[in-house]
Design an enzyme around this catalytic site. Structure first.
Site, PDB file in Angstrom:
ATOM      1  N   LYS A  36       0.850  -1.185   0.000  1.00  0.00           N
ATOM      2  CA  LYS A  36       0.000   0.000   0.000  1.00  0.00           C
ATOM      3  C   LYS A  36       0.889   1.240   0.000  1.00  0.00           C
ATOM      4  O   LYS A  36       1.501   1.583   1.009  1.00  0.00           O
ATOM      5  CB  LYS A  36      -0.892   0.053   1.256  1.00  0.00           C
ATOM      6  CG  LYS A  36      -1.930   1.178   1.167  1.00  0.00           C
ATOM      7  CD  LYS A  36      -2.311   1.793   2.486  1.00  0.00           C
ATOM      8  CE  LYS A  36      -1.546   3.030   2.864  1.00  0.00           C
ATOM      9  NZ  LYS A  36      -1.657   4.190   1.959  1.00  0.00           N
TER      10      LYS A  36
ATOM     11  N   GLY B 197       7.002   5.423   7.992  1.00  0.00           N
ATOM     12  CA  GLY B 197       6.178   6.631   8.045  1.00  0.00           C
ATOM     13  C   GLY B 197       6.449   7.373   9.343  1.00  0.00           C
ATOM     14  O   GLY B 197       7.504   7.200   9.966  1.00  0.00           O
ATOM     15  N   SER B 198       5.498   8.167   9.758  1.00  0.00           N
ATOM     16  CA  SER B 198       5.720   8.994  10.954  1.00  0.00           C
ATOM     17  C   SER B 198       5.626   8.144  12.222  1.00  0.00           C
ATOM     18  O   SER B 198       5.003   7.077  12.225  1.00  0.00           O
ATOM     19  CB  SER B 198       4.665  10.097  10.998  1.00  0.00           C
ATOM     20  OG  SER B 198       3.390   9.501  11.116  1.00  0.00           O
TER      21      SER B 198
ATOM     22  N   GLY C 251       3.124   5.112  13.114  1.00  0.00           N
ATOM     23  CA  GLY C 251       3.802   3.854  13.455  1.00  0.00           C
ATOM     24  C   GLY C 251       3.324   3.303  14.793  1.00  0.00           C
ATOM     25  O   GLY C 251       3.161   2.086  14.948  1.00  0.00           O
TER      26      GLY C 251
ATOM     27  N   GLU D 150       9.861   1.799  10.653  1.00  0.00           N
ATOM     28  CA  GLU D 150      10.894   2.811  10.396  1.00  0.00           C
ATOM     29  C   GLU D 150      10.175   4.149  10.444  1.00  0.00           C
ATOM     30  O   GLU D 150       9.319   4.418   9.607  1.00  0.00           O
ATOM     31  CB  GLU D 150      11.536   2.615   9.019  1.00  0.00           C
ATOM     32  CG  GLU D 150      12.251   1.292   8.824  1.00  0.00           C
ATOM     33  CD  GLU D 150      13.409   1.098   9.766  1.00  0.00           C
ATOM     34  OE1 GLU D 150      13.914   2.083  10.333  1.00  0.00           O
ATOM     35  OE2 GLU D 150      13.802  -0.065   9.964  1.00  0.00           O
TER      36      GLU D 150
ATOM     37  N   CYS E   8      13.678  11.499   5.950  1.00  0.00           N
ATOM     38  CA  CYS E   8      13.674  11.052   7.347  1.00  0.00           C
ATOM     39  C   CYS E   8      15.027  11.339   7.977  1.00  0.00           C
ATOM     40  O   CYS E   8      15.131  11.536   9.185  1.00  0.00           O
ATOM     41  CB  CYS E   8      13.349   9.573   7.422  1.00  0.00           C
ATOM     42  SG  CYS E   8      14.366   8.572   6.340  1.00  0.00           S
TER      43      CYS E   8
ATOM     44  N   GLU F 109       9.955  16.768  15.024  1.00  0.00           N
ATOM     45  CA  GLU F 109      10.229  16.641  13.583  1.00  0.00           C
ATOM     46  C   GLU F 109       9.391  17.675  12.814  1.00  0.00           C
ATOM     47  O   GLU F 109       8.166  17.656  12.874  1.00  0.00           O
ATOM     48  CB  GLU F 109       9.894  15.224  13.094  1.00  0.00           C
ATOM     49  CG  GLU F 109      10.340  14.990  11.656  1.00  0.00           C
ATOM     50  CD  GLU F 109       9.983  13.595  11.126  1.00  0.00           C
ATOM     51  OE1 GLU F 109       8.855  13.142  11.354  1.00  0.00           O
ATOM     52  OE2 GLU F 109      10.844  12.979  10.465  1.00  0.00           O
TER      53      GLU F 109
HETATM   54  P1  NAP Z   1       2.535   8.799   7.479  1.00  0.00           P
HETATM   55  O1  NAP Z   1       1.509   9.842   7.418  1.00  0.00           O
HETATM   56  O2  NAP Z   1       2.787   8.128   8.776  1.00  0.00           O
HETATM   57  O3  NAP Z   1       2.126   7.720   6.358  1.00  0.00           O
HETATM   58  C1  NAP Z   1       2.941   6.622   6.039  1.00  0.00           C
HETATM   59  C2  NAP Z   1       2.090   5.523   5.430  1.00  0.00           C
HETATM   60  O4  NAP Z   1       1.211   5.010   6.437  1.00  0.00           O
HETATM   61  C3  NAP Z   1       1.188   6.007   4.288  1.00  0.00           C
HETATM   62  O5  NAP Z   1       1.075   5.003   3.313  1.00  0.00           O
HETATM   63  C4  NAP Z   1      -0.138   6.219   4.999  1.00  0.00           C
HETATM   64  O6  NAP Z   1      -1.258   6.173   4.164  1.00  0.00           O
HETATM   65  C5  NAP Z   1      -0.124   5.048   5.966  1.00  0.00           C
HETATM   66  N1  NAP Z   1      -1.054   5.193   7.089  1.00  0.00           N
HETATM   67  C6  NAP Z   1      -1.604   6.311   7.599  1.00  0.00           C
HETATM   68  N2  NAP Z   1      -2.423   6.015   8.629  1.00  0.00           N
HETATM   69  C7  NAP Z   1      -2.387   4.672   8.779  1.00  0.00           C
HETATM   70  C8  NAP Z   1      -3.030   3.758   9.655  1.00  0.00           C
HETATM   71  N3  NAP Z   1      -3.859   4.162  10.615  1.00  0.00           N
HETATM   72  N4  NAP Z   1      -2.771   2.441   9.511  1.00  0.00           N
HETATM   73  C9  NAP Z   1      -1.911   2.006   8.554  1.00  0.00           C
HETATM   74  N5  NAP Z   1      -1.287   2.829   7.688  1.00  0.00           N
HETATM   75  C10 NAP Z   1      -1.512   4.144   7.793  1.00  0.00           C
HETATM   76  O7  NAP Z   1       3.940   9.341   6.988  1.00  0.00           O
HETATM   77  P2  NAP Z   1       4.273  10.226   5.713  1.00  0.00           P
HETATM   78  O8  NAP Z   1       3.806  11.611   5.965  1.00  0.00           O
HETATM   79  O9  NAP Z   1       3.810   9.524   4.485  1.00  0.00           O
HETATM   80  O10 NAP Z   1       5.865  10.184   5.701  1.00  0.00           O
HETATM   81  C11 NAP Z   1       6.667  11.051   6.414  1.00  0.00           C
HETATM   82  C12 NAP Z   1       7.163  10.395   7.690  1.00  0.00           C
HETATM   83  O11 NAP Z   1       7.846   9.191   7.368  1.00  0.00           O
HETATM   84  C13 NAP Z   1       8.186  11.262   8.431  1.00  0.00           C
HETATM   85  O12 NAP Z   1       7.930  11.182   9.805  1.00  0.00           O
HETATM   86  C14 NAP Z   1       9.519  10.596   8.079  1.00  0.00           C
HETATM   87  O13 NAP Z   1      10.533  10.830   9.030  1.00  0.00           O
HETATM   88  C15 NAP Z   1       9.107   9.154   8.035  1.00  0.00           C
HETATM   89  N6  NAP Z   1      10.059   8.363   7.258  1.00  0.00           N
HETATM   90  C16 NAP Z   1      10.866   7.490   7.928  1.00  0.00           C
HETATM   91  C17 NAP Z   1      11.823   6.745   7.238  1.00  0.00           C
HETATM   92  C18 NAP Z   1      12.722   5.774   7.960  1.00  0.00           C
HETATM   93  O14 NAP Z   1      13.273   4.903   7.310  1.00  0.00           O
HETATM   94  N7  NAP Z   1      12.892   5.880   9.259  1.00  0.00           N
HETATM   95  C19 NAP Z   1      11.946   6.902   5.848  1.00  0.00           C
HETATM   96  C20 NAP Z   1      11.094   7.807   5.196  1.00  0.00           C
HETATM   97  C21 NAP Z   1      10.143   8.524   5.922  1.00  0.00           C
HETATM   98  P3  NAP Z   1      -1.886   7.534   3.563  1.00  0.00           P
HETATM   99  O15 NAP Z   1      -0.930   8.066   2.596  1.00  0.00           O
HETATM  100  O16 NAP Z   1      -3.141   7.112   2.933  1.00  0.00           O
HETATM  101  O17 NAP Z   1      -2.075   8.460   4.719  1.00  0.00           O
END
Ligand code: NAP
Length: 492
Positions: free
Chosen positions: A172, A225-226, A230, A247, A281, A382
Site C-alpha cells: 500500500k 512513516g511517521s 507507526g 521505520e 527522514c 520533527e
Molecule cells: P505517514 O503519514 O505516517 O504515512 C505513512 C504511510 O502510512 C502512508 O502510506 C499512509 O497512508 C499510511 N497510514 C496512515 N495512517 C495509517 C493507519 N492508521 N494504519 C496504517 N497505515 C496508515 O507518513 P508520511 O507523511 O507519508 O511520511 C513522512 C514520515 O515518514 C516522516 O515522519 C519521516 O521521518 C518518516 N520516514 C521514515 C523513514 C525511515 O526509514 N525511518 C523513511 C522515510 C520517511 P496515507 O498516505 O493514505 O495516509
C-alpha cells in the site's frame, strides 16, 4: 488517467467509492486520479498472494532472484522516465529523483545476489552421527506500507528482500504517491512475476492500511512513516500478534566541532538540510556547533543559502523543490512561528513563497534559526521541511548530550579533524546511522537502514538485515546414527 490496483497479475478497479487526484506539488496540476480501495480489495489481494506463495516458495531462491535481475534491468532502462514521474509526483529535484531510482536498481541487483546466499548456519552437533543447521524460512504473505517522501526506494528495500526470501506481498503506497507504485507494478507484470506474488492496493492508511494489519493471513507488516502513525500500526499489529517492523521519524543533527573543515561542513549541512526540501527522514534539522566557530559557520551558511535556487524540480538548475502539499506548508510555517515565540533568532527564510511561478505550488523558503535552546520544540520535534536550528555547545560531551536529547534516533553526523573525537562520537551518538565528515543523508543500500528510540522498534530495512524482517529461523537436525539418540539428557 485513472490508476487501478494490481492484484493477482491483473489490473482491477478498487471497490471503494472515492477517487482522489494526484497533484504535482510544483504547480498544482492534476497528474492522474486514483480510486481509493477498501477492505474487500485487500481481501482479494491476500487471497491471491496466499495462493501464489505456496508455489513461489518452491521456486529455488536463485531462480526467484532472476526476476529481481530483470526488474533491476528494466528499472535501469527506464531510469529517466521513473525519475521524471517521481519528481512530478512528489517534488524532489530531478537529480535526487534519479538518485532514488538508482537506489532501487542497486537494491534489485544486491538482493538478487542474496538469492544465491540466504545464509543459514551449520554447526557441529553435540551427538555423534548427527547434523545440525538452521535455514531462513519465508513467513508467507507480507504487508508493506510506505510513505510519499521516498516512493520507490523504500518500497524496494522491503519488497525485494521479501520476494527473494520466498514471501509474496501486498503493497500500500502513500495516497500522495501512487504513480511510482503503478510504474513498479507495470515492471512486475512485464518481467512475468507469477500472478499474486506482487500486489499493489491503492487507498488510505485508515482503510487499506488497517485492513492489512487486521488481516489474519498477513503475517508481517513492514511500515515506514511517521512515529505517530507507526505507534498506531504497532498497537493494532500487537493485538493481532503481527511481526511489525517500523521505520519512523527523525530529528537528525550535524555536529560541527571547533577543528572542523568549515567549507565541508557547510556543504554537508546544506545538502542534508535542504535536499528533498528537508523532507527526508534523515534530513539535518539541528546543527550543534562549537561556540568558537558558531559565528563563522552562521556567516558561511547564510552566504551559501543565497545561492539555493528554488522551484520546480524538473528544472535541472533548481536545488530546492516544493514540499508535498498545503498541509505540509502550514505545519512548517507553524513551527517557524513557534521558534520565534520560543526566542530563537531567525537569520534567514521563514516565508511561504508566493512569487510568480511559485504560487500554484507549495514552496517554503530555506530557513535558518540560531540561538536555539536544545530543549525547545523546534529543536526536539520533527518539522519535516527546510528549517535548520543552530544550537551552541562548548564541548564534544555537550554536543553528544544535545544530540541524544531527542526522542528520535535515526541519523547523526560529526565534522572534526580529530580522529579521537570522531571515534568517541560514533560510539556515543545513539542513532542507527552515524556519519563522520559528511551530512546526515546518503545511506548505502547494502548496510542496514533504521534508527533507535522513537525512530524504530529494533528492525532494519535494507542490507542483509532486511531479511530478518521477512524470514524466520528454522533449525534442522538430521540424525544418521540409526538409533534414537537423546539430546539434552544429562549423561554424566
Ligand atoms: P505517514 O503519514 O505516517 O504515512 C505513512 C504511510 O502510512 C502512508 O502510506 C499512509 O497512508 C499510511 N497510514 C496512515 N495512517 C495509517 C493507519 N492508521 N494504519 C496504517 N497505515 C496508515 O507518513 P508520511 O507523511 O507519508 O511520511 C513522512 C514520515 O515518514 C516522516 O515522519 C519521516 O521521518 C518518516 N520516514 C521514515 C523513514 C525511515 O526509514 N525511518 C523513511 C522515510 C520517511 P496515507 O498516505 O493514505 O495516509
Amino acid at each position: 488517467m485513472k490508476l487501478n490496483n494490481y492484484i493477482n497479475g491483473s489490473w482491477q478497479e478498487g471497490g471503494g467509492a472515492d477517487y482522489t487526484a494526484v497533484v504535482n506539488p510544483a504547480n498544482g496540476e492534476t497528474l492522474c486520479e486514483v480510486k481509493l480501495s477498501g477492505k474487500s480489495d485487500v481481501d482479494e489481494a491476500v487471497k491471491a498472494a496466499k495462493r501464489a506463495q505456496k508455489e513461489w516458495v518452491l521456486v529455488p531462491a536463485p531462480k526467484r532472484a532472476d526476476y529481481l535481475y530483470e526488474i533491476g534491468r528494466l528499472m535501469k532502462e527506464r531510469k529517466e522516465h521513473l525519475a521524471q514521474v517521481l519528481t512530478k509526483e512528489m517534488g524532489k529535484v530531478i537529480e535526487e529523483g534519479r538518485g532514488e531510482v538508482q537506489e532501487g536498481i542497486d537494491m534489485a541487483f544486491y538482493m538478487a545476489g542474496e538469492g544465491r546466499r540466504l545464509f543459514g548456519e551449520t554447526v557441529p552437533s553435540e551427538l555423534q552421527d548427527k547434523f545440525a543447521m538452521s535455514v531462513r524460512a519465508p513467513i508467507g504473505v507480507v504487508g508493506l506500507i510506505t510513505p510519499w517522501n521516498f516512493p520507490v526506494a523504500i518500497a524496494t528495500w522491503k519488497s525485494f528482500p521479501a520476494i527473494v526470501a520466498g514471501n509474496t506481498f501486498i503493497w500500500k503506497p502513500a495516497t500522495e504517491t501512487p504513480m511510482m507504485a503503478y510504474e513498479m507494478a507495470k515492471i512486475f507484470e512485464e518481467v512475468g512475476l507469477p500472478p499474486g506474488v506482487a500486489n499493489v492496493v491503492f487507498g488510505s492508511g485508515g482503510e487499506v492500511g488497517t485492513a492489512m494489519i487486521e488481516h489474519p493471513d498477513i503475517r508481517v507488516i513492514s511500515f515506514t512513516g511517521s512515529t505517530e502513525t507507526g505507534r498506531r500500526v504497532a498497537e493494532l499489529g500487537g493485538r493481532h500478534l503481527k511481526k511489525v517492523s517500523l521505520e519512523m521519524g527523525g530529528k537528525n543533527a550535524v555536529i560541527v566541532m571547533d577543528d572542523a573543515d568549515l567549507d565541508l561542513a557547510v556543504e554537508g549541512i546544506l545538502w542534508s538540510a535542504f535536499g528533498t526540501a528537508g523532507q527526508r527522514c534523515t534530513a539535518c534539522s539541528r546543527v550543534i556547533v562549537h561556540r568558537d566557530v558558531k559565528k563563522e559557520l552562521e556567516q558561511r551558511l547564510l552566504e551559501q543559502m543565497k545561492s539555493l535556487t528554488i522551484g520546480d524540480g524538473l528544472d535541472e538548475s533548481v536545488k530546492v523543490g516544493p514540499v508535498i502539499n498545503a498541509a505540509a506548508l502550514e505545519k512548517i510555517h507553524g513551527y517557524v512561528e513557534i521558534g520565534q515565540q520560543e526566542g530563537a533568532k531567525l537569520l534567514a527564510g521563514g516565508r511561504v513563497l508566493e512569487d510568480e511561478g511559485q504560487k500554484c505550488g507549495y514552496y517554503y523558503e530555506p530557513t535558518l534559526f540560531t540561538d536555539v535552546k536544545w530543549d525547545s520544540r523546534i529543536a526536539q520535534e520533527e518539522i519535516f521541511g527546510p528549517v535548520i536550528s543552530l544550537i551552541e555547545v562548548g564541548s564534544l560531551d555537550e554536543a553528544i548530550e544535545v544530540n541524544n536529547s531527542v526522542t528520535y534516533g535515526l541519523s547523526s553526523s560529526i565534522f572534526t579533524r580529530d580522529v579521537n573525537q570522531a571515534f568517541r562520537a560514533q560510539r556515543d551518538l545513539d542513532t542507527g546511522i552515524v556519519y563522520v565528515n559528511a551530512g546526515t543523508t546518503g545511506a548505502e543500500i547494502h548496510l542496514p537502514f533504521g534508527g533507535t528510540k522513537g525512530t524504530g522498534n529494533g528492525h532494519r530495512d535494507s542490507g542483509v538485515a532486511a531479511l530478518d524482517v521477512f524470514t524466520e529461523w528454522k533449525s534442522i537436525y538430521v540424525d544418521y546414527s540409526g538409533k534414537l539418540q537423546r539430546a539434552q539428557i544429562d549423561t554424566e
